[in-house]
Design an enzyme around this catalytic site. Sequence first.
Site, mmCIF file in Angstrom:
data_model
loop_
_atom_site.group_PDB
_atom_site.id
_atom_site.type_symbol
_atom_site.label_atom_id
_atom_site.label_comp_id
_atom_site.label_asym_id
_atom_site.label_seq_id
_atom_site.Cartn_x
_atom_site.Cartn_y
_atom_site.Cartn_z
ATOM 1 N N HIS A 53 -35.525 3.956 43.122
ATOM 2 C CA HIS A 53 -35.093 3.439 44.439
ATOM 3 C C HIS A 53 -33.828 4.147 44.895
ATOM 4 O O HIS A 53 -32.734 3.867 44.425
ATOM 5 C CB HIS A 53 -34.872 1.928 44.349
ATOM 6 C CG HIS A 53 -36.104 1.183 43.945
ATOM 7 N ND1 HIS A 53 -37.243 1.168 44.719
ATOM 8 C CD2 HIS A 53 -36.397 0.468 42.848
ATOM 9 C CE1 HIS A 53 -38.177 0.460 44.112
ATOM 10 N NE2 HIS A 53 -37.699 0.027 42.968
ATOM 11 N N PHE A 59 -38.835 -13.937 40.661
ATOM 12 C CA PHE A 59 -38.075 -14.461 41.794
ATOM 13 C C PHE A 59 -39.054 -14.961 42.860
ATOM 14 O O PHE A 59 -39.825 -14.162 43.399
ATOM 15 C CB PHE A 59 -37.166 -13.378 42.360
ATOM 16 C CG PHE A 59 -36.606 -12.483 41.285
ATOM 17 C CD1 PHE A 59 -36.877 -11.127 41.266
ATOM 18 C CD2 PHE A 59 -35.873 -13.008 40.238
ATOM 19 C CE1 PHE A 59 -36.392 -10.303 40.249
ATOM 20 C CE2 PHE A 59 -35.389 -12.199 39.214
ATOM 21 C CZ PHE A 59 -35.652 -10.847 39.229
ATOM 22 N N ASP A 110 -40.265 -15.404 45.938
ATOM 23 C CA ASP A 110 -40.063 -14.959 47.326
ATOM 24 C C ASP A 110 -41.359 -15.134 48.099
ATOM 25 O O ASP A 110 -42.203 -15.952 47.749
ATOM 26 C CB ASP A 110 -39.616 -13.491 47.319
ATOM 27 C CG ASP A 110 -40.795 -12.577 46.972
ATOM 28 O OD1 ASP A 110 -40.973 -11.553 47.645
ATOM 29 O OD2 ASP A 110 -41.556 -12.933 46.056
ATOM 30 N N ASP A 148 -41.732 -8.646 37.582
ATOM 31 C CA ASP A 148 -41.502 -8.984 38.987
ATOM 32 C C ASP A 148 -41.209 -7.725 39.799
ATOM 33 O O ASP A 148 -41.818 -7.469 40.843
ATOM 34 C CB ASP A 148 -40.335 -9.970 39.093
ATOM 35 C CG ASP A 148 -40.010 -10.273 40.534
ATOM 36 O OD1 ASP A 148 -39.475 -9.395 41.229
ATOM 37 O OD2 ASP A 148 -40.329 -11.382 41.004
ATOM 38 N N TYR A 149 -40.250 -6.948 39.323
ATOM 39 C CA TYR A 149 -39.910 -5.699 40.020
ATOM 40 C C TYR A 149 -41.165 -4.834 40.225
ATOM 41 O O TYR A 149 -41.399 -4.299 41.313
ATOM 42 C CB TYR A 149 -38.923 -4.874 39.193
ATOM 43 C CG TYR A 149 -37.464 -5.276 39.213
ATOM 44 C CD1 TYR A 149 -36.621 -4.775 38.220
ATOM 45 C CD2 TYR A 149 -36.896 -6.100 40.175
ATOM 46 C CE1 TYR A 149 -35.258 -5.096 38.199
ATOM 47 C CE2 TYR A 149 -35.553 -6.425 40.162
ATOM 48 C CZ TYR A 149 -34.732 -5.917 39.173
ATOM 49 O OH TYR A 149 -33.386 -6.226 39.146
ATOM 50 N N ASP A 181 -42.734 -3.937 43.847
ATOM 51 C CA ASP A 181 -42.885 -2.533 44.278
ATOM 52 C C ASP A 181 -44.356 -2.228 44.558
ATOM 53 O O ASP A 181 -44.694 -1.545 45.526
ATOM 54 C CB ASP A 181 -42.347 -1.580 43.193
ATOM 55 C CG ASP A 181 -40.826 -1.661 43.067
ATOM 56 O OD1 ASP A 181 -40.303 -1.313 42.000
ATOM 57 O OD2 ASP A 181 -40.160 -2.109 44.028
HETATM 58 N N1 LIG Z 1 -39.788 -11.248 43.874
HETATM 59 C C1 LIG Z 1 -39.005 -10.304 44.403
HETATM 60 N N2 LIG Z 1 -38.589 -10.459 45.677
HETATM 61 C C2 LIG Z 1 -37.800 -9.478 46.188
HETATM 62 C C3 LIG Z 1 -37.399 -8.357 45.486
HETATM 63 C C4 LIG Z 1 -36.583 -7.608 46.366
HETATM 64 C C5 LIG Z 1 -35.868 -6.338 46.138
HETATM 65 N N3 LIG Z 1 -35.744 -5.957 44.764
HETATM 66 C C6 LIG Z 1 -36.085 -4.596 44.538
HETATM 67 C C7 LIG Z 1 -34.932 -3.746 44.796
HETATM 68 C C8 LIG Z 1 -34.542 -3.127 43.673
HETATM 69 C C9 LIG Z 1 -35.364 -3.529 42.555
HETATM 70 O O1 LIG Z 1 -35.864 -2.394 41.927
HETATM 71 C C10 LIG Z 1 -36.486 -4.316 43.144
HETATM 72 O O2 LIG Z 1 -37.627 -3.519 43.191
HETATM 73 C C11 LIG Z 1 -36.539 -8.289 47.568
HETATM 74 N N4 LIG Z 1 -37.271 -9.400 47.417
HETATM 75 C C12 LIG Z 1 -37.643 -10.387 48.411
HETATM 76 O O3 LIG Z 1 -38.812 -9.887 49.061
HETATM 77 C C13 LIG Z 1 -38.801 -10.293 50.434
HETATM 78 C C14 LIG Z 1 -38.690 -9.048 51.279
HETATM 79 O O4 LIG Z 1 -39.907 -8.329 51.156
HETATM 80 P P1 LIG Z 1 -40.254 -7.247 52.324
HETATM 81 O O5 LIG Z 1 -40.349 -8.067 53.622
HETATM 82 O O6 LIG Z 1 -41.570 -6.628 51.868
HETATM 83 O O7 LIG Z 1 -39.094 -6.274 52.351
HETATM 84 C C15 LIG Z 1 -37.577 -11.183 50.601
HETATM 85 O O8 LIG Z 1 -37.913 -12.516 50.271
HETATM 86 C C16 LIG Z 1 -36.656 -10.631 49.526
HETATM 87 O O9 LIG Z 1 -35.682 -11.582 49.123
HETATM 88 C C17 LIG Z 1 -37.855 -8.217 44.142
HETATM 89 O O10 LIG Z 1 -37.578 -7.253 43.403
HETATM 90 N N5 LIG Z 1 -38.651 -9.221 43.663
#
Ligand SMILES: Nc1nc2c(c(CN[C@H]3C=C[C@H](O)[C@@H]3O)cn2[C@@H]2O[C@H](COP(=O)(O)O)[C@@H](O)[C@H]2O)c(=O)[nH]1
Length: 341
Positions: A53, A237, A239, A314-315, A319
């Site tokens: 990233h 997480f 979301d 989760d990550y 992704d």
């Molecule tokens: N479960 C989970 N939810 C996550 C993330 C992340 C960012 N983490 C990344 C960044 C660096 C790391 O390497 C992770 O890859 C954002 N969110 C949530 O997603 C939603 C936004 O989505 P979209 O509208 O498509 O951008 C929003 O609720 C946001 O709070 C995660 O990792 N896991």
Amino acid sequence: MDGLLTPRESAEFIAENSRDVFIDCGGVRRVAELLLAKAAGPELRVGAWKALHELNPKAADEAAVNWVFVTDTLNFSFWSESDEHRCLVGYGGKTYSGYWSLCAAVNRALDEGIPITSASYYATVTLDEVRHILRSDTDVPMPLIEERHRILNETGKILLEKFEGSFLNCVRKSDKSAQKLLHLVVESFPSYRDVTQFEGKRISFYKRAQILVADTWSVLEGKGDGCFKDISRITMFADYRLPQVLVYLGALKYSDELLEKLLKGEVLSYGNRQEVEIRGCSLWCVELIRDCLLELTEKKDEKTSGEINSILLDYFLWDYARDHREDMKGIPFHRTRCIYY
Ligand SMILES: Nc1nc2c(c(CN[C@H]3C=C[C@H](O)[C@@H]3O)cn2[C@@H]2O[C@H](COP(=O)(O)O)[C@@H](O)[C@H]2O)c(=O)[nH]1
């Protein structure tokens, strides 16, 4: 807080009592097998956070930790009414949407000499300044700008009062325990208190607090102040993207009634029974996927790149959802407008 269930306990209780959301065991196994093929790859390791990233900090210093803190303090509710009409931020020759539009805006501000990651700045930043910092390249602003402004002021003031203005001081008060850091964050910062009710019980998801701990572990590369002995107790997480990808992969299913509601784009309020079932069953589903994956790696004596935990799953799944946006078009995500995820 007495009687408050942990995220994992909450998820198990919700999954046992859910009426509109179901975990598909066959789907769980198929996702575990998909992940098994990746177990020794570059994704399922703490280093992926930086390697995969480009917007994430490459350093592992105090400034990088404070970058994570301000970003996760604002890490919520990026979805727009229509995917064609949404907030976009151009940075470094690329255009970013959703969560990445926030990261791009933070990095753009820093390049413009705006100290957005310094509590002494965002504790008193004005609404107009926040509008400028988070400005979109389209006529659709980032959602909940006023709430983001309020939360920045509130959180900045607390960080100054309790932790001399640096989140690294908060990390250093957690005795290298992820759980202690999680609870210190939710006790200190009100906007992280992602708690609600279900069937008469007080439940917690702590989505932003958990991802803050996870991203702190990642930015510090699991070393030094970030070497949390209990990092594997952090769950996925809850979301609005993970449920969508779990349904897409067949590990989670919705009742016809709920699916119809989501396909119509109906908004579910925070704490609504079906919204809680979606979040709780998704969390429990990832826990089951992790258990199944660990079983498979032992059985097949598969090499893994270090301990596989729910954060890395989760990550990966988040992704994966990003990379398969088009394929997932037919699967609705649930629309809840709130500051918690
Ligand atoms: N479960 C989970 N939810 C996550 C993330 C992340 C960012 N983490 C990344 C960044 C660096 C790391 O390497 C992770 O890859 C954002 N969110 C949530 O997603 C939603 C936004 O989505 P979209 O509208 O498509 O951008 C929003 O609720 C946001 O709070 C995660 O990792 N896991």
